[in-house]
Write a protein that holds these residues in place. Structure first.
Motif, PDB file in Angstrom:
ATOM      1  N   ASP A 138      -0.201  -4.277   7.509  1.00 29.91           N
ATOM      2  CA  ASP A 138      -0.950  -3.478   6.865  1.00 29.91           C
ATOM      3  C   ASP A 138      -0.589  -3.230   5.375  1.00 29.91           C
ATOM      4  N   ASP A 146       1.621   5.198  -0.536  1.00 33.58           N
ATOM      5  CA  ASP A 146       1.078   6.221  -0.192  1.00 33.58           C
ATOM      6  C   ASP A 146       0.772   7.408  -1.222  1.00 33.58           C
ATOM      7  N   ASP A 201       1.729  -1.416   4.661  1.00 35.00           N
ATOM      8  CA  ASP A 201       2.127  -0.106   4.354  1.00 35.00           C
ATOM      9  C   ASP A 201       3.676   0.344   4.745  1.00 35.00           C
ATOM     10  N   ARG A 207       0.941  -1.083   0.005  1.00 36.78           N
ATOM     11  CA  ARG A 207       0.015   0.065   0.133  1.00 36.78           C
ATOM     12  C   ARG A 207       1.000   1.126  -0.086  1.00 36.78           C
TER      13      ARG A 207
END
Length: 135
Positions: free
Chosen positions: A87, A19, A89, A17
């Motif tokens: 996650d 940003d 990220d 993921r």
């Protein structure tokens, strides 16, 4: 780490993921000691090249370009493993660091701490930054 096949790289890249700027936080850790060396950023191309070549590649936000760790200084990071957090990220790069990781000439970028209420360097300079980067 052996270079990762293109289909496997795609599976990992699709799970990450990035940003709004297309970046993901990347922590580099010495694989055999657990020493945290640095925090940098990667874009999709940096992750892909790192997995394809087995050498750590980051994204330089100041230069807005890929940063192949050690390209000018010789202080390279051989990629042992790349892990994704729960996650998706952030990534953890387990590396074999050749020389110092920090542009200040210290082994780790995490070399400052409060001591007796003062911000103090807790790690010696091991390499002259001027010699590494021609400054």
């Amino acid at each position: 780490m052996e270079p990762i096949s293109a289909p496997s790289r795609e599976r990992l890249l699709d799970a990450l993921r990035f940003d709004a700027n297309g970046l993901i936080a990347a922590i580099a850790q010495q694989h055999d000691t657990g020493e945290v060396l640095m925090l940098a950023w990667m874009d999709r191309a940096a992750v892909e090249e790192s997995l394809a070549t087995g050498r750590a590649v980051y994204y330089s936000r100041s230069r807005k370009a890929l940063w192949r760790k050690g390209e000018t200084s010789g202080q390279t990071q051989r990629l042992i493993d790349l892990r994704m957090d729960c996650d998706g990220d952030a990534v953890l790069l387990l590396v074999d660091q050749a020389g110092v990781a920090c542009h200040t000439g210290r082994r780790s970028c995490f070399s400052w701490a409060l001591r007796d209420g003062e911000l103090t360097s807790i790690a010696p300079v091991l390499a002259d930054p001027k010699a590494l980067y021609g400054q």
